[in-house]
Design a protein around this motif. Structure first.
Motif: not given
Length: 338
Positions: A62-73
């Motif tokens: 579950l969980g669909h309202e996130p923010a975070g940091e890009v760690v891999e492309l």
């Protein structure tokens, strides 16, 4: 990694150990900084109101309202780099279907999705990711999806500066609608809620909005007394109950449906709306342009979402957030990975 997941097609969820998802072509691996808990998450937990349509597989994180940091492309990704801060939309767009070709991306027939964000890491297609300034704290960034839903509802309406609106439901979406309407210049705003919504109604008043508890026998008269004599220009249903819009709206007004419909509407009620000339609009999720405006409004300081945050939980204690929501305690809870 730890994650909160539905492990069977029945009420309930649990904390599980699951591998960190592998990034694919055109995708980002994002370390989750914070993720909002939404009323639709509770529907999935309780397995109600068509929640099975939202669960593509078991186990389902579950969980669909996130923010975070890009760690891999992933392969082929452009426009993002490792270290970027992003807010994520659970619904991207394919760009190929009829609605997408018409520019109605929020109605995409084959939307791209996240891998679930009540977790330490989540996968996001680039079309689901929106860059946010490094000056925006992760908690506010995690509220942008929620705020965008409210902002989009106002964008869908006929509201103009000086108009009036009633918002049924004092939860985070209802408050987001109220903030968006006030920013537009709407001058008469009333938020309604149940007696058990006391905490949320208290916060609404602290944020400068008028409120009415619908348990009072004369609640409709109380709301009408705060509106123009002929009624509100728009009623926003942010709770799914569609409670007495005919009595609250002016002739020719608008009913904007934002909450998941939670009751059947009788033909008599529909006839009353028909003869009153009410336009009914379904406002669903957000558009890329809504995201652009939401980020600008919050990053500039024109909108402050932080007063809505009342509870924070790590993943290991995340199940408590659903009890909080079910009992209408607090306003907005965040899951912040341990």
């Amino acid at each position: 990694m730890k994650a909160i997941a539905k492990t069977s097609p029945a009420p309930g969820v649990e904390v599980i150990d699951t591998p960190i998802p592998e990034v694919g072509e055109g995708e980002l691996l994002v370390r989750v900084g914070a993720c909002g808990v939404c009323g639709s998450d509770l529907h999935i937990v309780d397995w109600e109101l068509g929640a099975n349509r939202m669960v593509a597989r078991i186990p389902f994180v579950l969980g669909h309202e996130p923010a975070g940091e890009v760690v891999e492309l992933g392969i082929g990704v452009s426009g993002f780099k490792v270290g970027d801060r992003v807010a994520l939309d659970p619904f991207g767009h394919c760009g190929r279907c009829g609605p997408c070709r018409a520019g109605r991306f929020h109605l995409c027939a084959s939307p791209t999705t996240l891998s679930g964000a009540f977790a330490e890491f989540t996968i996001a297609p680039t079309g689901n990711a929106h860059l946010v300034p490094k000056t925006m704290d992760m908690e506010q960034a995690a509220l942008l999806e929620m705020f965008g839903t409210g902002l989009h509802a106002v964008e869908q309406s006929c509201l103009m500066p000086g108009d009036s609106a009633v918002i049924e439901g004092p939860g985070p979406i209802g408050l987001s609608i109220a903030l968006s309407a006030r920013a537009l210049g709407v001058t008469s705003i009333v938020i309604t809620g149940l007696a058990e919504d006391r905490t949320r109604l208290d916060l609404a008043r602290e944020m400068g909005f008028k409120t009415v508890a619908t348990g009072a026998a004369d609640w409709i008269e109380q709301v009408r007394a705060m509106m123009p004599a002929d009624g509100a220009d728009v009623v926003f249903d942010a709770c799914g109950m569609i409670d007495s819009p005919r009595e609250l709206l002016r002739r020719g007004g608008q009913l904007i449906e934002v909450g998941w419909p939670a009751r059947d509407v009788s033909s008599a009620e529909l006839r009353a709306l028909f003869f009153h000339g009410v336009t009914i609009i379904n406002s669903r999720i957000r558009t890329p342009e809504t995201w652009r405006r939401a980020i600008a409004m919050v990053s500039s300081g024109a909108i402050d979402l932080r007063p809505m945050i009342t509870h924070r939980y790590g993943i290991s204690r995340g199940l408590e957030a659903f009890s909080l929501l079910r009992e209408r305690r607090g306003v907005k809870a965040l899951i912040i990975p341990d």
